[in-house]
Design a protein around this motif. Sequence first.
Motif, PDB file in Angstrom:
ATOM      1  N   PRO A 172      30.792  68.967  12.790  1.00 36.21           N
ATOM      2  CA  PRO A 172      31.450  68.972  14.111  1.00 36.21           C
ATOM      3  C   PRO A 172      31.437  70.348  14.764  1.00 36.21           C
ATOM      4  CG  PRO A 172      33.065  68.834  12.338  1.00 36.21           C
ATOM      5  CD  PRO A 172      31.734  68.717  11.695  1.00 36.21           C
ATOM      6  N   VAL A 173      31.565  71.390  13.958  1.00 38.18           N
ATOM      7  CA  VAL A 173      31.486  72.762  14.454  1.00 38.18           C
ATOM      8  C   VAL A 173      30.677  73.572  13.453  1.00 38.18           C
ATOM      9  CG1 VAL A 173      33.684  72.693  15.702  1.00 38.18           C
ATOM     10  CG2 VAL A 173      33.643  73.389  13.302  1.00 38.18           C
ATOM     11  N   LEU A 174      30.231  74.742  13.884  1.00 46.23           N
ATOM     12  CA  LEU A 174      29.497  75.627  12.995  1.00 46.23           C
ATOM     13  C   LEU A 174      30.476  76.490  12.203  1.00 46.23           C
ATOM     14  CD1 LEU A 174      26.572  76.873  15.293  1.00 46.23           C
ATOM     15  CD2 LEU A 174      26.410  75.285  13.370  1.00 46.23           C
ATOM     16  N   PRO A 175      30.375  76.508  10.888  1.00 51.01           N
ATOM     17  CA  PRO A 175      31.245  77.410  10.108  1.00 51.01           C
ATOM     18  C   PRO A 175      30.876  78.855  10.365  1.00 51.01           C
ATOM     19  CG  PRO A 175      29.600  76.384   8.690  1.00 51.01           C
ATOM     20  CD  PRO A 175      29.471  75.733  10.034  1.00 51.01           C
ATOM     21  N   HIS A 176      31.835  79.730  10.217  1.00 55.44           N
ATOM     22  CA  HIS A 176      31.600  81.137  10.508  1.00 55.44           C
ATOM     23  C   HIS A 176      30.716  81.757   9.422  1.00 55.44           C
ATOM     24  CE1 HIS A 176      32.262  85.297  11.650  1.00 55.44           C
ATOM     25  NE2 HIS A 176      32.859  84.862  12.752  1.00 55.44           N
ATOM     26  N   PRO A 177      29.659  82.482   9.796  1.00 53.45           N
ATOM     27  CA  PRO A 177      28.771  83.075   8.796  1.00 53.45           C
ATOM     28  C   PRO A 177      29.482  84.029   7.831  1.00 53.45           C
ATOM     29  CG  PRO A 177      27.759  83.143  10.966  1.00 53.45           C
ATOM     30  CD  PRO A 177      29.175  82.698  11.161  1.00 53.45           C
ATOM     31  N   LYS A 188      34.716  63.729  21.873  1.00 49.41           N
ATOM     32  CA  LYS A 188      35.883  64.240  21.153  1.00 49.41           C
ATOM     33  C   LYS A 188      36.032  63.579  19.786  1.00 49.41           C
ATOM     34  CE  LYS A 188      39.577  64.964  23.515  1.00 49.41           C
ATOM     35  NZ  LYS A 188      40.808  64.748  24.315  1.00 49.41           N
ATOM     36  N   HIS A 189      35.766  62.280  19.692  1.00 57.23           N
ATOM     37  CA  HIS A 189      35.976  61.556  18.445  1.00 57.23           C
ATOM     38  C   HIS A 189      34.742  61.540  17.548  1.00 57.23           C
ATOM     39  CE1 HIS A 189      39.322  60.006  20.905  1.00 57.23           C
ATOM     40  NE2 HIS A 189      39.928  59.792  19.756  1.00 57.23           N
ATOM     41  N   ASN A 190      33.598  61.919  18.064  1.00 62.43           N
ATOM     42  CA  ASN A 190      32.372  61.984  17.265  1.00 62.43           C
ATOM     43  C   ASN A 190      31.705  63.339  17.500  1.00 62.43           C
ATOM     44  OD1 ASN A 190      31.887  58.926  16.309  1.00 62.43           O
ATOM     45  ND2 ASN A 190      32.684  58.954  18.400  1.00 62.43           N
ATOM     46  N   ARG A 191      32.455  64.367  17.309  1.00 66.39           N
ATOM     47  CA  ARG A 191      32.029  65.704  17.663  1.00 66.39           C
ATOM     48  C   ARG A 191      30.855  66.172  16.802  1.00 66.39           C
ATOM     49  NH1 ARG A 191      31.692  68.727  22.004  1.00 66.39           N
ATOM     50  NH2 ARG A 191      31.234  70.860  21.429  1.00 66.39           N
ATOM     51  N   ARG A 192      29.868  66.786  17.456  1.00 65.08           N
ATOM     52  CA  ARG A 192      28.776  67.477  16.779  1.00 65.08           C
ATOM     53  C   ARG A 192      28.612  68.839  17.446  1.00 65.08           C
ATOM     54  NH1 ARG A 192      29.772  63.941  13.958  1.00 65.08           N
ATOM     55  NH2 ARG A 192      28.471  62.243  13.171  1.00 65.08           N
ATOM     56  N   TRP A 193      28.238  69.825  16.664  1.00 65.96           N
ATOM     57  CA  TRP A 193      28.205  71.188  17.207  1.00 65.96           C
ATOM     58  C   TRP A 193      27.149  71.350  18.282  1.00 65.96           C
ATOM     59  CZ3 TRP A 193      23.892  74.246  17.098  1.00 65.96           C
ATOM     60  CH2 TRP A 193      22.867  73.900  16.215  1.00 65.96           C
ATOM     61  N   TYR A 194      26.128  70.510  18.297  1.00 66.87           N
ATOM     62  CA  TYR A 194      25.035  70.662  19.250  1.00 66.87           C
ATOM     63  C   TYR A 194      25.211  69.799  20.490  1.00 66.87           C
ATOM     64  CZ  TYR A 194      23.802  66.699  16.270  1.00 66.87           C
ATOM     65  OH  TYR A 194      23.848  65.549  15.526  1.00 66.87           O
TER      66      TYR A 194
END
Length: 779
Positions: free
Chosen positions: A29-34, A771-777
Motif C-alpha cells: 500500500p505504501v513504500l517502506p522507508h529505506p 482508499k480501500h485497495n491502496r497501492r503505492w503506485y
Amino acid sequence: MQQHNIMERKATLVLAGFSLACLSAGYWPVLPHPLLLTVVLIAACLFHTFAGLRRHLSFVPPLLRNSLLGYHSYSASTLMIGLAAGSLWMASLGYWYLTWQLPEQNNPRNAQVTLLITATAIYEQKTCRLTGIPQTGRLIDQLLKPKFQLYWRSDSKTCPYVGARIHVKTRLKPPQGVVNPGAPLRTKRLLAQRVVKTGYIKSVLYTEPRQASSLHQRAVTLLTNKNLSGWALALLVGNRTFLTQQDWELLTRSGTAHLFSLSGMHLGLVALWALFISKGILPIARAFAGGREQVSIRIPVLIASAVLCTIYAALANWQLPVVRALILLSVFVVMQTLQRQTRAMDTLWLMIALCCLLFPFSVYSASFYLSIGAVSLIWYFAWWAGRPRSDIKGRFLWSVKLQLFLCVFLTPVTLLWFNAQSLIAPIINLVAIPAITLLLPVGLISLFLMPFHSPMADALLRVFDDALGILMTVIRTMAQWWPMLTSYWPAPSFIAAFLALLVICLPPFRTKWLCIGLLCIPALSSSLSFNPNKWYLHVFDVGQGTALLISRGEQGVLIDTGASFSSQSLLLQQIAPALEHMQITTLQNILISHHDNDHAGGLKDITRLSQVGWNTVISSPVDDCQAGMTFTLQGINFSAVWPESGNRIKGNDYSCVIKISDGEHTILAPGDIERWAEYQLLYTNRLSKADVLIAPHHGSATSSANAFVQKISPEWVVFTQGRDNRWNFPARQVSSRYQALGAHIMKTSESGYIRFEFSPGAVPKIREWVKHNRRWYYR
C-alpha cells in the motif's frame, strides 16, 4: 560435502527471501522507508553472523551458547536477510520512480526534452504514440532508463524511426490511469514499462538522424522493404507495428498471442535447433579429432548455442522475455561448464532473483509471471510425468500432455491478468507450436543469407510468409466459433484456485483433501452476489467522463458509458470487467444523459456487453429519456425530470436529468446541464433535496448555480472528472458553494471507483476503491 550443502541451502534461502520480497512489491500500500529497511538488513546480518559463530566464540559462556536460538532461527535470519535486501531494493526503485512525479512547481507541465526513441506506434489517424528515453545525463537514469510515453498529432504519414533523437516542446504529466474493480490498471502497466511521464508533443524543435543501426533495426529495414505481412515481422524480429486491432482480437480469441510476442519459447526453439544442428556436426568433429570416439564437444556446443541465442536476442531488440530466457540459459551453461549439479528449486530461485535484480520493474507485468510459471510448471511436469519415451509416438504423447498441463495450470494466471482465456487454445497450440517450430528457422536462415545470396533469401522469405499466412487462416477458422472463457474473480480467489490445482497433483498425504477444500473457499465466497435487501450506486472512474450504475442483486441500470477512442471504448476496457466482477448479469435499462463522447462514447459497443439482452431498453434525451419517463428496478424508482417531452435537441442543456429514489434515499444525476437548464428546473419546481448529487457538467463554472445548490442541498457531491484535466474541473467557486453547505466532496480523480450502499433506516455506506485497495503506485 556437508559444508557445501549447508552453503547452498543458505544461498537458496537468501535468494528465496529476496525474490519473495520483490514479488510482493506489487501489493504494497505504501513504500517502506529505506532507512528502516537498512536497519533491519544490518540487524539480520549481525544476528546471522553471531548465531553462526556462537559455538566458536570462547568468550561466550557455555550456558549462553546452548540457550541461543537454534537451527530454525538461524534459517529464519538467513531468510530475513533476503527479505530485507529485496524490500530495500524494490523500495529504493519505487522512490526513484516517484521522484519523477514531483509537484508541478518542481516539474513544470510545459517542458523541452530530448528523447531517444525506443518504440513507435500509430495510435489514431495522424497520431503517433512515441516511447523514448529522456536524455538527462544523470547516472541513475542512464542505468535504469526511464521512459516518456507521448502522443504526437502530425500531418506526416510516418512516425519517427526507432533510434532517432528528437528535441520537443511537450506537455507532461505523471502516469495516470483509471481505477475500477476487476479492470486492468494502466498505472501498473506503465510502471512495468518504466514510463515515468506521459503527455503530448506540442511541437518538434529538431530531429537528429538515427545513430548506427542495431542488428534489430537493420533487420526491420530489410524486412519492411520486402513487403512482408505483419505476422512475419512480428515473429522474426518482434515488430508488431503492422498488426491491426482485428489481428490482436484473433490472437486473443485463439490463445496464440504468445506466438507473436517474442518470449522465452522462441529462444528455446532457437536453442533446440542449435543443439539439433550440432548433432550433425558431431561426426565431423570426431573425424577431425582422428577418429577418437571419446572426444566430447558437449560444452563447446552449449556455448555455441548460447552465442546463437544471444544473437537472436539482439535480433529481437533485447525484448525483456527473451533476455530473461537468455539469462536462464546462460546460468545453465555456466553450471554445466563448471560441472555443478544443483536442484531444480535452487535454480528456479536463482533465476527469479536474477530477473528481480536485473529487471525489477518486470514484476509488475503479466509476462513475468507467465514466463516464470511456464518454466516452473515444465520442471514440475518433467518430475511428475517422468522423461518421455525415445520413440516418436512417446515424445508426441508427452508433448500433448505437457501442452494440456500448461493450459490447465496457466489458465488461472491468464484469467487473473487478462480476465479471458480461449477454450480452443490447447487444440490450436497443438497445431501452431509445431508449425512455428518448423517455420522459425526458415525465416532466420533467410535473414542470415540476405547479405550473401539475396535471391535464395527472398525465396525462403516468400515460402516463410506464405506458410505463415496459411497457418493464420487455419487458426482463424478454428477459433471462429469457439467462445472465450471469462472470469473476474478477485486475485485471492485465483491464487487459491491455482494452489488447489497444484495440491491435486501432489502425491497423497494425510490432509490433502482438507487443503484442497480450504483453498476452494475463496473461490466459492467470491461467487456470492450482493445482498438483495440493499441497493447500490456505482460511480465508475472513467477519467474525464461519466458512467454510473444503479444495482440491486444481479440487475442494474447503466447511466452513461464514458468516452470512446479509436482503439476501444472505456465501456469495454473498464466498465465491462467491473460489471462481471460485481456479478451483474442483466442491465434492465441504459440511460444516456446526452450524446457527448465523454458520456455516450461507448454506445457503439453497448451490444457487446453480455448483460445487454433483447429486452434491454436504451434511452436518450432525444427519444424516451425525457420529462415524464418513469420505471422501477426492484423497488427503486427512476424518473426523468428534464428535458421537456418531445425534445429533439442535443446538447449539454438538454441532458436527461435522472432522479433515483427508494422513498428514503435520493440520487440526482443531471448530466451536463448548465445554469439555464438549472433555472428552468427551479422555475418549474421539479427539484427536491437529494442525498447524493452527481455534480452537473463535472463541476464546470457554468453550472451549479447557488440557487440550484441550495435547492438540492446534497450530503455528498461527486465530481466525475479526470486528474489534471485541462478545464480545471471542478471550478474552485463551485466546490466552495457545496462546502459552504457542509456537503462531502468526492472526486473520481482522487477516489477512483466509488460505491454508495443504501439500506432501509441506515446512513449510506461509502467505499472508495483507492482508499480501500491502496497501492503505492496508484495515480
